[in-house]
Scaffold this active site. Structure first.
Site, PDB file in Angstrom:
ATOM      1  CG  LEU A  31     -91.906 -87.187 -43.977  1.00  0.00           C
ATOM      2  CD1 LEU A  31     -91.715 -87.453 -45.464  1.00  0.00           C
ATOM      3  CD2 LEU A  31     -92.173 -85.702 -43.729  1.00  0.00           C
ATOM      4  NE  ARG A  49     -89.261 -78.161 -32.733  1.00  0.00           N
ATOM      5  CZ  ARG A  49     -90.487 -77.860 -32.343  1.00  0.00           C
ATOM      6  NH1 ARG A  49     -90.787 -76.588 -32.060  1.00  0.00           N
ATOM      7  NH2 ARG A  49     -91.420 -78.795 -32.233  1.00  0.00           N
ATOM      8  CD  GLU A  78     -61.407 -67.147 -39.274  1.00  0.00           C
ATOM      9  OE1 GLU A  78     -61.063 -68.141 -39.939  1.00  0.00           O
ATOM     10  OE2 GLU A  78     -62.580 -66.676 -39.292  1.00  0.00           O
ATOM     11  CB  SER A  95     -97.988 -87.542 -28.956  1.00  0.00           C
ATOM     12  OG  SER A  95     -98.191 -86.271 -29.530  1.00  0.00           O
TER      13      SER A  95
END
Length: 374
Positions: free
Chosen positions: A306, A194, A57, A178
């Site tokens: 994890l 991210r 604002e 990978s």
């Protein structure tokens, strides 16, 4: 009172402005503001700046002043209730009152204890007409600040677990290879997610195996999210790439090793000891600690161990999966989960979004039923 079509248009414009605050406003919410008249004229626009600088604002009012626009009698469309307290900056509700606005359309209320309706009350007490969005538009205004709302109302960040996988759910070959299952457009999109997070979390297994940087490189970024490592026994090498600047690094451990701790601190890391009964990092207290540090959204890029621990503990609010049109066969899974006694015991998720990104598919899922925020 239902909003007019122009109100909906202007709030959508304000939402687009709020997106400009991704990677900039943490720990403050992302807010956009448009100031104009009911005849369609737009006088000024603004978005939340870095902490300590103008809120949306105030930014819009300043933009109006810079071009000599008279905002008296105008309408402000703002995605979140104007603040009513003096933090790093003066209250936005007071600024709107002083500027002589006639009407304010608010996307959603701010549950922050020092606001929580007080901004709306202050505007109404000054004679300003205040209207609130409802339905899909209000939900869109909540979604853009889902992490802020989570931190304020649950005292923990919104946890978004990201993974890139094949059609048969493999994230890597058996030897850990990978790079790259998904294409460049999907990887670029992952970096955008991210950027919007306050912190990126990984585990020590990923650090030792992949030596990732976990920074934002493929999209422009005004600041780097904090990198966080779950490392129970302080095995993170002092030369690990994620310790390199820019950006802060926080390592959670379950036990203190003075020599290792000294080396990691010398490399620029901050350490926190949070142990559970089993000698591992206590994950739920870790989330509460991250919230206390101002983290709204936590972006997880970790390995199957994890990931499995977070999922088993019910600590994942959203899955962000990039699925490549390939079959890998034997390999690493997204998460290591225990064998089920039956299908009835399976974790159930709801598809929130499905979007094609290049040759890959981006899926966003939330638990069924989703966690209640607000």
């Amino acid at each position: 009172m239902a909003l007019e079509e122009l109100d909906r248009i202007r709030l959508r414009e304000a939402l687009a402005l709020a997106e400009q605050a991704f990677g900039r406003s943490e720990p403050n919410p992302r807010v956009g503001c448009v100031i104009g008249h009911p005849d369609g004229r737009v006088l000024a626009r603004g978005a939340t700046q870095v902490p300590g600088q103008a809120h949306a604002e105030a930014a819009a009012l300043q933009a109006a002043r810079e071009i000599g626009a008279d905002v008296r009698g105008a309408t402000a469309w703002v995605t979140l209730e104007p603040c009513a307290h003096h933090g790093r900056t003066p209250p936005c509700a007071d600024a709107l009152v002083a500027a002589g606005l006639a009407r304010v359309v608010v996307g959603t209320r701010d549950p922050f204890p020092q606001v929580d309706g007080r901004g709306l009350e202050r505007l109404r007490a000054a004679g300003i007409a205040v209207e609130l969005a409802e339905g899909d538009l209000e939900q869109a205004c909540r979604e853009i600040n889902i992490g802020f709302l989570s931190r304020v109302q649950r005292a923990r960040p919104w946890v978004r677990l990201k993974a890139a996988a094949s059609l048969d759910g493999r994230t890597a070959l058996p030897d850990g290879t990978s790079q790259w299952i998904t294409g460049l457009p999907a990887r670029t999109d992952g970096h955008a997610w991210r950027r919007r997070a306050g912190a990126v979390l990984t585990g020590i297994g990923t650090v030792l195996e992949d030596d990732p940087r976990l920074d934002v490189r493929l999209v422009p970024a005004e600041r780097q999210p904090r990198r966080v490592v779950v490392d129970s026994t302080l095995q993170t090498p002092p030369h690990a790439r994620l310790l390199a600047p820019p950006g802060e690094v926080l390592i959670y451990a379950a036990q203190d090793d003075p020599a290792r701790a000294a080396r990691l601190r010398a490399a620029g890391a901050e350490l926190a000891i949070l142990a559970d009964a089993g000698g591992k990092v206590a994950l739920e207290p870790m989330l509460r600690d991250l919230a206390a540090r101002g983290i709204n959204e936590l972006h997880v890029e970790a390995g199957h161990k994890l990931n499995g621990s977070l999922l088993r503990a019910g600590l994942v609010d959203e899955l962000l999966l990039y699925v490549a049109p390939v079959l890998l066969g034997e390999g690493r899974e997204i998460a290591r989960l225990p064998a089920l006694a039956g299908l009835a015991d399976a974790q159930r998720w709801i598809f929130h979004e499905a979007t094609r990104i290049g040759e890959d598919l981006r899926l966003r899922l939330r638990p069924a039923p989703p966690p209640t925020i607000g």
